[in-house]
Design an enzyme around this catalytic site. Structure first.
Site, short mmCIF file in Angstrom:
data_model
loop_
_atom_site.label_atom_id
_atom_site.label_comp_id
_atom_site.label_asym_id
_atom_site.label_seq_id
_atom_site.Cartn_x
_atom_site.Cartn_y
_atom_site.Cartn_z
N LYS A 165 31.97 -31.82 -45.50
CA LYS A 165 31.12 -30.95 -44.68
C LYS A 165 31.98 -29.89 -44.02
O LYS A 165 33.01 -30.19 -43.39
CB LYS A 165 30.46 -31.78 -43.58
O1 G3P Z 1 24.15 -34.82 -39.63
C1 G3P Z 1 23.61 -33.57 -39.45
C2 G3P Z 1 22.29 -33.55 -38.72
O2 G3P Z 1 21.33 -34.28 -39.44
C3 G3P Z 1 22.31 -33.85 -37.27
O3 G3P Z 1 21.04 -34.00 -36.76
O4 G3P Z 1 19.67 -34.98 -34.98
O5 G3P Z 1 21.99 -34.22 -34.42
O6 G3P Z 1 20.19 -32.56 -34.90
P1 G3P Z 1 20.71 -33.92 -35.17
#
Ligand code: G3P
Length: 222
Positions: A83
């Protein structure tokens, strides 16, 4: 559409792998921090547990630093995907990594143009953060539809990985939009198969079945 689990929690990952429903895992620095574990060892265990791609995030902020860190993370396991945040240095690094054959997931994507640039740089996946866009009053899923149109128009091989999904409707709309992958936390995965009317129906049928005459000695389920 593929479903990835968005977590670094090994217990959750083992459980979802046991169900056979998930196709991969995505992690990020915040999810790793929650585990309290050293990242290298944790990443190796996650990659060994998951029969599919596992996204591991770079924290370096300069091009050379990202490339070095990405090579180190990619060496952890064959299913590691690196990533990289969508910023100028990240996009330059993604081009180099893709030329080296290292799989990348361009993350923190908050606009359709960011996704297009990532695709042009040869990213394996782009991760638009739909939930966070919704929180800002934008329409996260509209950006997914735009990306799908643009990727199809120009034949980009980059896969759209819908991230920051907060509820089953995000998953539904991702599938309707033709996204390749949606990554979800465990609580959203649990919500995908539950419905109160299903629970009511199960109880209703069990109660009815209890009234069906059974042969003497036969089990009720037979
Ligand atoms: O891992 C990336 C993403 O899915 C993070 O999500 O819930 O922290 O906005 P969030």
């Amino acid at each position: 559409m593929k479903l990835f689990l968005d977590t670094a929690d090994l217990d959750q990952i083992r459980e979802a792998v046991r169900w056979g429903i998930i196709d991969g895992v995505t992690t990020n620095p915040a999810l790793v921090a929650k585990t309290g574990r050293e990242s290298g060892e944790l990443y190796a265990e996650i990659c060994a547990t998951v029969p599919g791609p596992v996204s591991l995030e770079c924290v370096a902020m300069d091009v050379d630093g990202i490339v070095v860190e990405a090579r180190r993370l990619a060496a952890i396991a064959k299913n590691a995907v690196i990533k990289v945040p969508v910023m100028r240095e990240g996009l330059i690094a993604v081009r180099r990594l893709s030329e080296e054959g290292i799989k990348t997931n361009v993350t923190l994507v908050c606009s359709t143009m960011q996704a297009m640039l990532a695709a042009k740089q040869g990213a394996t996946y782009v991760s638009p953060f739909v939930g966070r866009l919704d929180l800002m009053g934008q329409d996260g899923m509209e950006s997914i539809r735009q990306m799908k149109t643009i990727f199809d128009n120009y034949g980009f091989a980059t896969q759209i990985l819908v991230a920051s999904a907060r509820h089953p409707r995000h998953v539904l709309e991702a599938a309707l939009a033709g996204a390749h992958v949606c990554t979800i936390p465990m609580d959203v995965l649990e919500l995908l198969y539950q419905h109160p009317m299903t629970d009511v129906g199960i109880q209703q049928f069990l109660a009815a079945w209890a009234k069906v005459p059974q042969k003497a000695g036969a089990s009720r389920a037979a």
